[in-house]
Design a protein around this motif. Structure first.
Motif, PDB file in Angstrom:
ATOM      1  N   VAL A   1       0.818  -1.086  -0.092  1.00 41.78           N
ATOM      2  CA  VAL A   1       0.078   0.021   0.206  1.00 41.78           C
ATOM      3  C   VAL A   1       0.937   1.337  -0.070  1.00 41.78           C
ATOM      4  N   HIS A   2       1.892   1.351   0.762  1.00 38.88           N
ATOM      5  CA  HIS A   2       2.766   2.305   0.874  1.00 38.88           C
ATOM      6  C   HIS A   2       3.469   2.627  -0.404  1.00 38.88           C
ATOM      7  N   ARG A   3       3.517   1.547  -1.382  1.00 37.55           N
ATOM      8  CA  ARG A   3       4.264   1.933  -2.782  1.00 37.55           C
ATOM      9  C   ARG A   3       3.225   2.327  -3.583  1.00 37.55           C
ATOM     10  N   ALA A   4       2.013   1.748  -3.608  1.00 37.59           N
ATOM     11  CA  ALA A   4       0.942   1.958  -4.511  1.00 37.59           C
ATOM     12  C   ALA A   4       0.619   3.615  -4.265  1.00 37.59           C
ATOM     13  N   ALA A   5       0.561   4.224  -2.997  1.00 37.32           N
ATOM     14  CA  ALA A   5       0.562   5.659  -2.723  1.00 37.32           C
ATOM     15  C   ALA A   5       1.639   6.590  -3.043  1.00 37.32           C
ATOM     16  N   ARG A   6       2.587   6.038  -3.040  1.00 40.07           N
ATOM     17  CA  ARG A   6       4.004   6.898  -3.360  1.00 40.07           C
ATOM     18  C   ARG A   6       4.432   6.957  -4.884  1.00 40.07           C
ATOM     19  N   ASP A   7       4.248   6.003  -5.741  1.00 45.10           N
ATOM     20  CA  ASP A   7       4.622   6.028  -6.885  1.00 45.10           C
ATOM     21  C   ASP A   7       3.909   7.228  -7.843  1.00 45.10           C
ATOM     22  N   PRO A   8       2.571   7.304  -7.683  1.00 46.95           N
ATOM     23  CA  PRO A   8       1.839   8.110  -8.814  1.00 46.95           C
ATOM     24  C   PRO A   8       2.121   9.544  -8.313  1.00 46.95           C
ATOM     25  N   LEU A   9       2.719   9.853  -7.017  1.00 46.81           N
ATOM     26  CA  LEU A   9       3.075  11.247  -6.624  1.00 46.81           C
ATOM     27  C   LEU A   9       4.636  11.521  -6.675  1.00 46.81           C
ATOM     28  N   VAL A  10       5.126  10.765  -7.486  1.00 44.84           N
ATOM     29  CA  VAL A  10       6.702  11.148  -7.654  1.00 44.84           C
ATOM     30  C   VAL A  10       6.576  12.145  -8.972  1.00 44.84           C
TER      31      VAL A  10
ATOM     32  N   GLY B   1       2.883   6.681   2.354  1.00 41.32           N
ATOM     33  CA  GLY B   1       3.420   6.821   1.180  1.00 41.32           C
ATOM     34  C   GLY B   1       3.497   8.056   0.438  1.00 41.32           C
ATOM     35  N   ALA B   2       2.181   8.712   0.683  1.00 42.11           N
ATOM     36  CA  ALA B   2       2.239  10.211   0.078  1.00 42.11           C
ATOM     37  C   ALA B   2       3.032  11.138   0.834  1.00 42.11           C
ATOM     38  N   TRP B   3       3.256  10.793   1.859  1.00 35.80           N
ATOM     39  CA  TRP B   3       4.089  11.987   2.717  1.00 35.80           C
ATOM     40  C   TRP B   3       5.658  11.476   2.388  1.00 35.80           C
ATOM     41  N   THR B   4       5.994  10.177   2.173  1.00 38.38           N
ATOM     42  CA  THR B   4       7.424   9.989   1.492  1.00 38.38           C
ATOM     43  C   THR B   4       7.400  10.524   0.160  1.00 38.38           C
ATOM     44  N   ALA B   5       6.629  10.535  -0.611  1.00 38.72           N
ATOM     45  CA  ALA B   5       6.778  10.948  -2.130  1.00 38.72           C
ATOM     46  C   ALA B   5       6.934  12.521  -1.948  1.00 38.72           C
ATOM     47  N   ASN B   6       6.388  13.329  -1.198  1.00 44.23           N
ATOM     48  CA  ASN B   6       6.544  14.575  -1.039  1.00 44.23           C
ATOM     49  C   ASN B   6       7.458  15.054  -0.234  1.00 44.23           C
ATOM     50  N   GLY B   7       8.690  14.208   0.093  1.00 46.16           N
ATOM     51  CA  GLY B   7      10.103  14.472   0.477  1.00 46.16           C
ATOM     52  C   GLY B   7       9.605  14.721   2.229  1.00 46.16           C
ATOM     53  N   ARG B   8       8.827  13.896   2.778  1.00 45.68           N
ATOM     54  CA  ARG B   8       8.561  13.795   4.349  1.00 45.68           C
ATOM     55  C   ARG B   8       8.825  15.148   4.841  1.00 45.68           C
ATOM     56  N   PRO B   9       7.610  16.193   4.538  1.00 43.43           N
ATOM     57  CA  PRO B   9       7.848  17.476   5.028  1.00 43.43           C
ATOM     58  C   PRO B   9       7.283  17.441   6.390  1.00 43.43           C
ATOM     59  N   CYS B  10       7.533  18.342   7.259  1.00 43.03           N
ATOM     60  CA  CYS B  10       7.039  18.695   8.473  1.00 43.03           C
ATOM     61  C   CYS B  10       6.086  19.785   8.656  1.00 43.03           C
ATOM     62  N   GLY B  11       5.876  20.263   7.557  1.00 39.72           N
ATOM     63  CA  GLY B  11       4.667  21.499   7.802  1.00 39.72           C
ATOM     64  C   GLY B  11       4.671  21.780   6.179  1.00 39.72           C
ATOM     65  N   PRO B  12       3.897  22.824   5.944  1.00 35.09           N
ATOM     66  CA  PRO B  12       2.821  23.421   6.790  1.00 35.09           C
ATOM     67  C   PRO B  12       1.726  22.539   6.935  1.00 35.09           C
ATOM     68  N   LEU B  13       0.844  22.684   8.140  1.00 30.38           N
ATOM     69  CA  LEU B  13      -0.175  21.640   8.330  1.00 30.38           C
ATOM     70  C   LEU B  13      -1.475  22.203   7.718  1.00 30.38           C
ATOM     71  N   SER B  14      -2.734  21.523   7.804  1.00 31.79           N
ATOM     72  CA  SER B  14      -3.619  21.932   7.194  1.00 31.79           C
ATOM     73  C   SER B  14      -4.227  23.140   7.860  1.00 31.79           C
ATOM     74  N   GLY B  15      -4.945  24.431   7.214  1.00 36.29           N
ATOM     75  CA  GLY B  15      -5.505  25.372   7.687  1.00 36.29           C
ATOM     76  C   GLY B  15      -6.638  25.366   8.582  1.00 36.29           C
TER      77      GLY B  15
END
Length: 628
Positions: free
Chosen positions: A109-118, A179-193
């Motif tokens: 599941v982690h890979r399935a969500a990560r690959d399309p966001l690369v 997986g999506a968080w890993t594809a975006n470079g593991r950011p620490c923010g910003p969080l949702s408004g």
């Protein structure tokens, strides 16, 4: 022949844009989620079918083997299975989830969500949003999971529908979000408004590099890894110690190689569960071996219900424990030392060890880091204990594994009691001979270090105190140290001003005699300067235990306006510009005379007259001398 074998130049490949945009990308994510579920189900199906085909006496046909594979796939997600063909004729639950088997669906599941966001470097593939990718992958996976649950319901080992849906909804979205968080470079923010401002800012600051939360997570991860590693080491030592019982159990479960292969595979995927049980054993609470027995380092209490299985054969025998059982306490001791070691380490990593930002913090913060790491380690131990246990049947087999809340509390106590003192001792040991303060020094080039409240470093952007010295004339103050602009760590300088020199008054006897007149009076080469009011002023002495604010207030009241500025030099009087000189008509080629007096030719040169020697006095003649 040449025309057949020779090839012309290849045509350049033109990138083809995918039509559909976001909709096509979301459809692809939906398909990826379904594919990930199918891959995990296919791997387990292949293993089950190999064992079923190689079995000389299969109990059921291929449909039964496929339903068993589907039930095992759902068990990998934490689903509780129900066995209907028990010895007592009643329904028997099977709730122990192999922890190693959980990694298979989680990684897929982690890979399935990560690959399309690369990002696609060629730009031919549309990229969906992170939220849309997570939702699409989760929906595709759940569709396959619900269909598998419906198919496995008619087997001998059927899944519980509510348990299947609940565990699928828990595991799949978490793995897809990771997986999506890993594809975006593991950011620490910003969080949702949508989150409150205080909560969003607090979470963002908590997970910044070098923060307390990061240090606590690092400490808890190290302590949990030490607990699991120590538990696995205990299992390996116990397997070697009880090698005969383990071998007998393995050989008597099945007489054919296909059955032994199945037992071996089941034992391998249950090794992490055994490591968690062994870690709980070393912590003290132990683990339950049935509803009527508990295994602890002190003794094995009650009547254990031990099913014939190789990993169960390593359970200590009945009766009080020996020094071999007590030696399991080494595991929590090592975890406590790991908490102290990582809590006392610099927060900034290699840069911090070199003296940069985050290299040293206060001792109170070090103790808090160790305590927070111990709390997180206790939470992790409780979660692992809850996931590693479960029922294997009814009656006496209804409870197996450690009690989660006892295991978490024991891990918290061990790591906190040992980790906090060890962290403080290591902190003091690393500071020996360095003279480091309680506050960490500011890194070079920042000028924002934390120092003592009653001291400051010169050259940090603050005006320096005037140096002691007499006035150089008139009312001009003495020259002192100006405002510095450099940064860095310098020796501490007190905020108190140095004592000023007072004008020395004449002695009392000289004042009583009055001013001298006549021949005794000596002309003064320089005019008498009036005493400076600032030099005569006495600075207020702050109390011995005054705070920093009181000292600053006292200095502000005593200081005059613009006392720290250098004296302004007097402006010379400007002389009117002389009229421009005209050129000589008789000498047009000559330059006009300069109007300035200092120019040559404007002022006639003064010739120095030779010094005339005075005539010597005439010597008296003999005729001028008086006669007797």
């Amino acid at each position: 022949m040449t025309q057949t074998t020779d090839h012309g130049p290849a045509f350049p490949q033109i990138p083809v844009q995918v039509q559909g945009g976001r909709r096509a990308a979301l459809a692809g994510c939906l398909l990826r989620g379904a594919t990930a579920a199918g891959l995990g189900l296919g791997v387990l199906t292949v293993l089950v079918m190999v064992v079923w085909i190689s079995s000389p006496y299969p109990d059921s046909g291929p449909h039964g083997a496929l339903r068993v594979a589907a039930s095992l796939w759902l068990l990998a997600h934490g689903t509780e299975l129900v066995r209907s063909d028990s010895l007592y004729g009643a329904v028997a639950p099977v709730g122990i989830t192999p922890l190693l088997l959980v990694l298979l669906p989680a990684l897929l599941v982690h890979r399935a969500a990560r690959d399309p966001l690369v990002p696609d470097p060629e730009g031919r593939r549309p990229r969906p949003s992170a939220r849309g990718a997570v939702v699409a992958v989760t929906l595709g996976y759940l569709l396959v999971g619900l269909a598998t649950t419906a198919y496995a319901a008619g087997g001998a080992i059927a899944p519980d529908p509510l348990s299947a849906v609940g565990h699928l909804l828990l595991l799949v979205p978490v793995a897809a979000t990771a997986g999506a968080w890993t594809a975006n470079g593991r950011p620490c923010g910003p969080l949702s408004g949508r989150l409150p401002d205080r909560l969003r800012i607090g979470l963002t600051r908590a997970f910044l590099p070098g923060s307390r939360a990061g240090a606590a997570v690092r400490t808890a991860t190290a302590a949990t890894a030490v607990l699991l590693g120590g538990g696995a080491l205990l299992v390996a030592v116990s397997l070697v110690w009880h090698a005969d019982a383990t071998q007998d159990s393995f050989l008597h479960l099945s007489a054919v190689w296909s059955g032994r292969l199945a037992v071996l595979l089941l034992g391998i995927v249950l090794v992490p569960n055994a490591a968690v049980w062994a870690a709980s054993y070393g912590l003290g609470p132990g683990f339950a071996v049935g509803t009527e027995a508990t295994a602890t380092p002190l003794a094995l209490y009650g009547d254990p219900a031990l099913p014939p299985f190789p990993l169960v054969a390593v359970v200590p025998g009945e009766g009080p424990g020996t020094w071999l059982n007590w030696s399991a306490v080494v595991v929590p001791v090592a975890a406590g030392l790991a908490v102290g070691w990582f809590a006392a380490a610099p927060r900034g990593g290699p840069a911090g060890r070199a003296g940069g930002a985050g290299s040293f913090v206060r001792r109170r913060d070090t103790a808090l880091d160790a305590l927070l790491g111990a709390v997180l380690c206790g939470v992790a131990a409780a979660l692992l204990a809850a996931a590693s246990g479960g029922p294997l049947g009814t009656h006496r087999l209804a409870e197996f594994g450690p009690v989660w809340w006892l295991t978490g509390a024991a891990a918290l106590v061990w790591t906190a009691v040992l980790g906090v003192p060890v962290a403080l001792v290591l902190r003091i040991w690393r500071e020996r001979g360095t003279g480091r303060p309680w506050y960490r020094p500011s890194p070079p080039g920042t000028g924002t270090g934390t120092a003592d409240a009653l001291s400051t470093a010169p050259g940090a952007g603050m005006p320096g105190p005037p140096a002691p010295g007499p006035a150089t004339g008139g009312d001009a103050p003495g020259t002192g140290t100006g405002a510095g602009t450099g940064t860095g760590t310098a020796p501490r300088v007190s905020l108190r001003r140095p004592p000023r020199t007072r004008p020395v008054s004449a002695p009392a006897e000289a004042r009583a005699q009055g001013p001298k007149t006549g021949a005794d009076a000596k002309p003064d080469a320089r005019p008498a300067a009036e005493p400076d009011a600032k030099a005569v002023r006495k600075d207020p002495e702050p109390p011995a235990r005054a705070s920093a604010l009181e000292v600053l207030d006292a200095l502000d009241e005593a200081a005059g306006p613009y006392d720290f500025l250098p004296p302004t030099p007097p402006t010379p009087a400007t002389s009117p510009m002389p009229p421009a000189a005209t050129s000589d008509p008789a000498r047009p080629w000559a330059a006009p005379p300069s109007p300035w007096p200092s120019a040559p030719g404007a002022v006639p040169k003064r010739t120095r007259k030779p010094r005339q020697k005075p005539d010597p006095a005439p010597k008296p003649t003999p005729t001028d001398q008086p006669h007797d």
